[in-house]
Design an enzyme around this catalytic site. Sequence first.
Site, PDB file in Angstrom:
ATOM      1  N   GLU A 166       0.958  -1.304   0.046  1.00  0.00           N
ATOM      2  CA  GLU A 166      -0.064  -0.230  -0.186  1.00  0.00           C
ATOM      3  C   GLU A 166       0.740   1.041   0.122  1.00  0.00           C
ATOM      4  O   GLU A 166       1.780   1.567   0.975  1.00  0.00           O
ATOM      5  CB  GLU A 166      -0.968   0.074   1.315  1.00  0.00           C
TER       6      GLU A 166
HETATM    7 ZN   LIG Z   1      -6.921  -0.285  -2.884  1.00  0.00          ZN
END
Ligand SMILES: [Zn+2]
Length: 490
Positions: free
Chosen positions: A273
């Site tokens: 992320e």
């Molecule tokens: Zn996502």
Amino acid sequence: MMKHFFWSKIFLTLLLLCLIQTGFSQDLSFLWDQYGIYREPALKDRFFKHSDLVPLFQKLEKSGLFKIEIAGGSAQGRSVYHLTAGRGKIKVLLWSQMHGDETTATRALFDFFNFLKANDKNDELRNKLLDQLELHFVPMLNPDGAEMFKRRNALDIDINRDARMLVSPEARILMDIAKKIKPDFGFNLHDQSTLYSAGRSKNTATISFLDPAFNYAKDMDDVRKKARQVILLMNNVLQKLMPDKVAKYNDDYDPRCFGDTFQGMGIATILIESGGYPGDPEKEYIRKLNFYALLSALNSIADQSYLKEDVVQYEKIPENNRSLYNVLIRNVKITKQGSVFLTNLGINHTQVKDSDYRGVSYQGSIDELGDVERVYGYDEADAGDLNYTPGKLKILTKKEWENLNAESEVQLIREGYLFIKWSDAKSPAGPVKNRLLNLTNSTSVSGQVGLNQAANFLLTKQDKPVFAIINGFLLKLDQPAKVLHNTFGY
Ligand SMILES: [Zn+2]
């Protein structure tokens, strides 16, 4: 003498082996420095569309290195591409942008494609990757979401909650590819909120990882262990570049998510992320981190050096925590409903999309009042002995407003103004770009501080503004005048 020579030769050989074994072979820091050679210049911000990628796919196909297939169509009929490169035994599948507005890793993948297809002094490394790995890529799995710069697909389905039901064509495409090629490793590439911190700290969670669980008990098996070891390798690499800005996600099992499902299918799956980094709103620095971390990971998968990582070290990576505000003002004395009290103000910037979805503006509002503990701001000010002062309204003709420059706007702020009303025309509502003062069509402005209210006020000392908070942006008035990304028309 002869004996001595023999032992020193053994010693040198052992030393060399040791160096190779302890990560000597993994030092790719030269690539960090050379990144500019490979950065894909056609992708320069967060807002590119499927139509911007199509010519890049065509160029890659011409290079002869990649096999490029159309794996299927999105809900609105845009082609989803599947690229293959390499001739190795270890299969790796990387996919990006299953959430349409999470574009950082897609940019990094195109940088990586440029690295793979180049012929230069790094041939040894790229040949190693292409000899050892069979690389599969699905960049921009959700082109319809990208078109409107939104998370979900055109059917309003969150593709990363659709791994079980597979109602969206995009989820079916990804599942079909995974079942067909049966990869050893999967890289699930996303963006997260820029307001996450690494633990309860001021450090941004610039990159967060997860080796998703494959059952509710969160058991470890050999597959998940490999994913964790590759994460640890990337963590080591990233810590050197940005200490303490790596975090890990909560590993609660969710069978609707692809990572969790793939891990259970025997694919060592890694979630990456991309979060926030100070001064990097377009996430170009984080794109470079993605490029470098991915290359380091693939290099370690190619030579299996990740196997040396001790999974116990995973405990040391702090958890993702929501401890950040865009702006935090500490110790403000405000008056509300007749009470005077000391508070902190947490201010966040909500994105307002441009009508063509190729840019955003921001709307700043107060997200928290009251006591705060171990929270921080990208920008911070301590109001200390300063007074909260509402901004005043200045009436100008439209022409006079047009003729203001940054210096004259700052001068008005110093005199206590935060809003302009045009005397001879109605001003537009919504974002006002490259300005310092807000616009309004009202004849008076509210001085109220409240939850979810627009953040516009001054902090003054003996009636002289020291800080101005305008549309949620913090302006330090002792610093040179600079226009804000955008103010707001009310
Ligand atoms: Zn996502």
